[in-house]
Design a protein around this motif. Structure first.
Motif, PDB file in Angstrom:
ATOM      1  N   LEU A   1     100.668  34.654  50.688  1.00 51.64           N
ATOM      2  CA  LEU A   1     101.706  33.690  50.338  1.00 51.64           C
ATOM      3  C   LEU A   1     102.964  34.377  49.812  1.00 51.64           C
ATOM      4  O   LEU A   1     104.065  33.856  49.933  1.00 51.64           O
ATOM      5  CB  LEU A   1     101.182  32.722  49.267  1.00 51.64           C
ATOM      6  CG  LEU A   1      99.928  31.917  49.626  1.00 51.64           C
ATOM      7  CD1 LEU A   1      99.419  31.154  48.402  1.00 51.64           C
ATOM      8  CD2 LEU A   1     100.239  30.946  50.759  1.00 51.64           C
ATOM      9  N   GLN A   2     102.763  35.545  49.206  1.00 49.49           N
ATOM     10  CA  GLN A   2     103.892  36.257  48.597  1.00 49.49           C
ATOM     11  C   GLN A   2     103.746  37.758  48.861  1.00 49.49           C
ATOM     12  O   GLN A   2     103.411  38.522  47.972  1.00 49.49           O
ATOM     13  CB  GLN A   2     103.929  35.969  47.091  1.00 49.49           C
ATOM     14  CG  GLN A   2     105.169  36.505  46.389  1.00 49.49           C
ATOM     15  CD  GLN A   2     105.329  35.894  45.020  1.00 49.49           C
ATOM     16  OE1 GLN A   2     105.586  34.712  44.884  1.00 49.49           O
ATOM     17  NE2 GLN A   2     105.163  36.698  43.973  1.00 49.49           N
TER      18      GLN A   2
ATOM     19  N   ALA B   1      96.677  35.233  47.680  1.00 51.75           N
ATOM     20  CA  ALA B   1      98.025  35.111  47.113  1.00 51.75           C
ATOM     21  C   ALA B   1      98.996  36.051  47.818  1.00 51.75           C
ATOM     22  O   ALA B   1     100.165  35.710  48.022  1.00 51.75           O
ATOM     23  CB  ALA B   1      97.991  35.398  45.617  1.00 51.75           C
ATOM     24  N   GLU B   2      98.504  37.227  48.211  1.00 45.78           N
ATOM     25  CA  GLU B   2      99.371  38.185  48.903  1.00 45.78           C
ATOM     26  C   GLU B   2      99.900  37.605  50.210  1.00 45.78           C
ATOM     27  O   GLU B   2     101.053  37.855  50.596  1.00 45.78           O
ATOM     28  CB  GLU B   2      98.611  39.484  49.180  1.00 45.78           C
ATOM     29  CG  GLU B   2      99.478  40.555  49.833  1.00 45.78           C
ATOM     30  CD  GLU B   2      98.681  41.713  50.398  1.00 45.78           C
ATOM     31  OE1 GLU B   2      99.325  42.667  50.878  1.00 45.78           O
ATOM     32  OE2 GLU B   2      97.439  41.665  50.384  1.00 45.78           O
TER      33      GLU B   2
ATOM     34  N   LEU C   1     100.630  28.934  44.996  1.00 39.97           N
ATOM     35  CA  LEU C   1     100.563  30.312  44.505  1.00 39.97           C
ATOM     36  C   LEU C   1     100.140  30.374  43.038  1.00 39.97           C
ATOM     37  O   LEU C   1      99.332  31.230  42.646  1.00 39.97           O
ATOM     38  CB  LEU C   1     101.923  30.993  44.688  1.00 39.97           C
ATOM     39  CG  LEU C   1     102.005  32.460  44.277  1.00 39.97           C
ATOM     40  CD1 LEU C   1     101.094  33.323  45.136  1.00 39.97           C
ATOM     41  CD2 LEU C   1     103.449  32.962  44.375  1.00 39.97           C
ATOM     42  N   GLN C   2     100.672  29.471  42.221  1.00 40.16           N
ATOM     43  CA  GLN C   2     100.341  29.489  40.795  1.00 40.16           C
ATOM     44  C   GLN C   2      98.839  29.302  40.566  1.00 40.16           C
ATOM     45  O   GLN C   2      98.233  30.002  39.758  1.00 40.16           O
ATOM     46  CB  GLN C   2     101.119  28.395  40.059  1.00 40.16           C
ATOM     47  CG  GLN C   2     100.904  28.399  38.545  1.00 40.16           C
ATOM     48  CD  GLN C   2     101.652  27.275  37.850  1.00 40.16           C
ATOM     49  OE1 GLN C   2     102.499  26.609  38.450  1.00 40.16           O
ATOM     50  NE2 GLN C   2     101.350  27.046  36.598  1.00 40.16           N
TER      51      GLN C   2
ATOM     52  N   ASP D   1     105.140  41.777  46.959  1.00 38.63           N
ATOM     53  CA  ASP D   1     105.348  41.608  45.528  1.00 38.63           C
ATOM     54  C   ASP D   1     104.591  42.732  44.821  1.00 38.63           C
ATOM     55  O   ASP D   1     103.357  42.752  44.798  1.00 38.63           O
ATOM     56  CB  ASP D   1     104.820  40.240  45.084  1.00 38.63           C
ATOM     57  CG  ASP D   1     105.037  39.961  43.609  1.00 38.63           C
ATOM     58  OD1 ASP D   1     104.848  40.890  42.788  1.00 38.63           O
ATOM     59  OD2 ASP D   1     105.375  38.824  43.263  1.00 38.63           O
TER      60      ASP D   1
ATOM     61  N   GLU E   1      97.813  26.232  49.395  1.00 36.85           N
ATOM     62  CA  GLU E   1      98.767  27.345  49.363  1.00 36.85           C
ATOM     63  C   GLU E   1      99.584  27.370  48.077  1.00 36.85           C
ATOM     64  O   GLU E   1     100.672  27.946  48.037  1.00 36.85           O
ATOM     65  CB  GLU E   1      99.685  27.277  50.585  1.00 36.85           C
ATOM     66  CG  GLU E   1      98.928  27.494  51.893  1.00 36.85           C
ATOM     67  CD  GLU E   1      99.850  27.703  53.072  1.00 36.85           C
ATOM     68  OE1 GLU E   1     101.078  27.525  52.904  1.00 36.85           O
ATOM     69  OE2 GLU E   1      99.352  28.053  54.151  1.00 36.85           O
TER      70      GLU E   1
END
Length: 243
Positions: free
Chosen positions: A135-136, A132-133, A106-107, A139, A104
């Motif tokens: 996780l965040q 990634a979405e 993100l970077q 955005d 998990e």
């Protein structure tokens, strides 16, 4: 002792002194490479990456991994350096190693998606950006990346869906409105395309964005001419040999 002997002795002494000086300088030429502090090495790698000294940055990061083989930060940084240096396979390997340890992260997920995007592997890029979405979420920058990858892959309905997600968060997102014009044009949804043109022109006036206004007006002229064209006429006008 003769004057000549003194002169020779003086030269020899100076030569030895210079040799010692240069050897001493050589021993201190790269103190960061001898550091046993991972944080210092990562900072050193960051600076070397900034000035384009990619090989030296990688050496610092390899030293970090010798000290800490499970350093996610080092693998992420290494992936970024390799990506900038256009060594895409190495970048992919680095980001994947990071994700093996921290799925998990993100970077790493974004970095891997960016590399795939550079390779025009839009299917792989969007898969990483979708992870990634999760996780965040919400955005807009990330949602925009997803919409673009769908557009490049000509998955128009999916591109529209993600552009609309952006507008649900920021209804005045100028570039999204401009991009939706092209999506609706491809879908032959002329009324929606013209609606996006009008919104783009309004936002352009409100923000003194002459470039956005110009793009919207060029699109309007094109679409007005395109609406009444058959597909055959459109191809004749836009593909060689031109009439």
């Amino acid at each position: 002792m003769s004057f000549f002997s003194i002169k020779i002795l003086g030269r020899t002494t100076c030569t030895l002194a210079l040799l010692v000086f240069f050897l001493g300088c050589g021993e201190k030429s790269d103190p960061s490479s001898q550091s046993n502090n991972p944080e210092e090495l990562i900072l050193s790698a960051t600076e070397k990456q900034r000035i384009g000294a990619y090989d030296e940055a990688i050496e610092d990061l390899r030293q970090v991994l010798k000290l800490d083989p499970e350093s996610v930060a080092a693998y992420n940084q290494m992936g970024g350096v390799y990506s900038e240096a256009d060594q895409r396979n190495e970048a992919i390997d680095s980001f994947k190693k990071s994700l093996e340890m921290e799925p998990e992260n993100l970077q790493a997920r974004l970095g891997l998606g960016e590399v795939y995007s550079k390779m025009t592997r839009n299917d792989l890029a969007v898969a990483e950006f979708l992870k990634a979405e999760s996780l965040q979420p919400n955005d807009t920058e990330l949602l925009f990346k997803i919409a673009l990858e769908y557009w490049y892959d000509q998955k128009l309905k999916e591109a529209e869906q993600y552009y609309q997600k952006i507008l649900s968060i920021n209804s005045d997102h100028m570039q999204t409105h401009l991009n939706l014009i092209s999506v609706y044009e491809k879908l032959k949804s002329w009324e929606k395309a013209i609606e996006e043109i009008e919104i783009s022109r309004r936002l352009g006036r409100e923000t003194d964005n002459d470039q956005a206004i110009a793009i919207a007006e060029r699109k309007l002229a094109f679409i007005k001419g395109r609406i009444d064209m058959t597909d055959k006429e459109y191809k004749r006008k836009t593909q060689p040999p031109f009439d």
